[in-house]
Design an enzyme around this catalytic site. Structure first.
Site, short mmCIF file in Angstrom:
data_model
loop_
_atom_site.label_atom_id
_atom_site.label_comp_id
_atom_site.label_asym_id
_atom_site.label_seq_id
_atom_site.Cartn_x
_atom_site.Cartn_y
_atom_site.Cartn_z
N HIS A 13 0.81 -1.23 0.00
CA HIS A 13 0.00 0.00 0.00
C HIS A 13 0.84 1.28 0.00
O HIS A 13 0.35 2.34 0.38
CB HIS A 13 -0.97 -0.01 1.19
N HIS A 60 -2.78 4.29 9.70
CA HIS A 60 -1.45 4.75 10.12
C HIS A 60 -1.59 5.95 11.05
O HIS A 60 -1.18 7.06 10.70
CB HIS A 60 -0.60 5.11 8.91
N HIS A 194 9.81 -3.79 4.67
CA HIS A 194 10.27 -2.40 4.72
C HIS A 194 10.43 -1.94 6.15
O HIS A 194 9.77 -2.43 7.05
CB HIS A 194 9.37 -1.44 3.93
N GLU A 241 3.34 -5.51 8.82
CA GLU A 241 2.06 -5.34 8.11
C GLU A 241 1.62 -6.63 7.42
O GLU A 241 0.42 -6.84 7.16
CB GLU A 241 2.16 -4.21 7.07
C1 DHB Z 1 6.06 3.72 3.10
C2 DHB Z 1 5.47 2.46 3.23
C3 DHB Z 1 4.37 2.26 4.05
O1 DHB Z 1 3.77 1.07 4.26
C4 DHB Z 1 3.82 3.34 4.72
O2 DHB Z 1 2.72 3.13 5.45
C5 DHB Z 1 4.41 4.61 4.63
C6 DHB Z 1 5.54 4.79 3.81
C7 DHB Z 1 7.24 3.94 2.22
O3 DHB Z 1 7.80 2.97 1.68
O4 DHB Z 1 7.61 5.09 2.00
FE FE Z 2 2.17 1.18 5.84
#
Ligand code: DHB
Ligand code: FE
Length: 286
Positions: A13, A60, A194, A241
């Site tokens: 997302h 978030h 991530h 996540e």
């Molecule tokens: C990013 C990824 C995410 O899942 C999020 O909620 C906010 C930022 C990113 O990769 O920048």
């Molecule tokens: Fe996220």
């Protein structure tokens, strides 16, 4: 005829994907390979438009601040507005809910011993709108009603993969006992690997992600036993996540020997988009 789950969709997302769509940058060299991976998905959505999408995502700290943190929250409202996350709401359609089915699922799942928070008013952030944009493009209205189902994966303690997987099974049972012939898709969103913060910011683990996709398809019950600390260690702090994908997978027909294995209609993986590995799967019930 009762309602039934026809397919599950899994996708990242990344908010920058939403910005790329909204600002007309999808054809730029950086973004083109990301969107190319969803061309087939958009066609599949047009060919297989459901009556309702049950969309598992995470907020978030947008609708739920640190003042109140539900672990699992089901959106029962008639509509949900795109949230202002600091730079104005995304220029996307409002989300039309399905209060009757959402209330039925809440009734069934809570009576099956899962604690859900009932939400009758909330805005939806990139966690929900970016997956819709990736799968549906830029329509004037989303193709069907959407039930938002928010999971806390932002503030510890987070739910285990195992609990998410069991919750998916309870959601399948709930949908199968709704007395209307609705085709329902269940989406599991967020991920893949991530980390946005601290010394490991920028972490991506392609080996972990691809093994996760393999096991999500082939043996989700075993995958559900992965402890949350393994996600954080291997896939980064925001890699957690991914437990949301186990809710959608738990709702598929083959889980617990209930039906046939799903068909893998599409699989896509790309690194990077923003700070994130992008993963995507479409599984159809047979
Ligand atoms: C990013 C990824 C995410 O899942 C999020 O909620 C906010 C930022 C990113 O990769 O920048
Ligand atoms: Fe996220």
């Amino acid at each position: 005829m009762m309602a039934r789950i026809t397919a599950s969709v899994y996708t990242s997302h990344v908010p920058a994907i939403g910005a790329a769509i909204d600002l007309g940058k999808t054809a730029e060299p950086y973004w083109q390979p990301v969107f190319a991976g969803y061309e087939k998905s958009k066609q599949w959505m047009r060919d297989n438009t459901p009556d309702v999408i049950f969309l598992v995502y995470n907020d978030h700290a947008t609708a739920f601040s640190l003042e109140m943190i539900p672990t699992f929250a089901i959106g029962c409202a008639a509509e949900f507005q795109p949230a202002d996350e600091g730079w104005g709401p995304r220029p996307v359609p409002k989300v039309i809910g399905h209060p009757e089915l959402a209330s039925h699922i809440a009734q069934s799942v809570i009576q099956d011993d899962f604690d859900l928070t009932i939400v009758n008013k909330m805005d939806v952030d990139h966690g929900l709108t970016v997956p819709l944009s990736l799968m549906c493009g830029q329509p004037a209205a989303w193709p069907c009603p959407v039930i938002p189902f928010a999971v806390n994966v932002v503030q510890y303690p987070v739910p285990s993969g195992r609990r998410c997987f069991m919750l998916g099974q309870a959601i399948r049972k709930a949908i199968a006992s709704f007395d209307a012939p609705l085709k329902v898709q269940i989406w599991g969103t967020g991920g893949m690997s991530h980390q946005l913060q601290g010394p490991r910011a920028g972490l991506i683990n392609q080996e972990f992600d691809n093994a996760f996709l393999d096991q999500l398809i082939a043996d989700p019950a075993a995958l559900s036993n992965k402890p949350h600390i393994d996600y954080v260690r291997e896939a980064g702090s925001e890699g957690i996540e991914l437990v949301m994908w186990l809710i959608a997978r738990g709702a598929m027909a083959d889980v617990n020997g209930a039906g046939a294995k799903p068909t893998v209609r599409h699989r896509f993986y790309h690194v990077p988009a923003s700070n994130t590995a992008v993963g995507h799967l479409i599984l159809e019930n047979n």
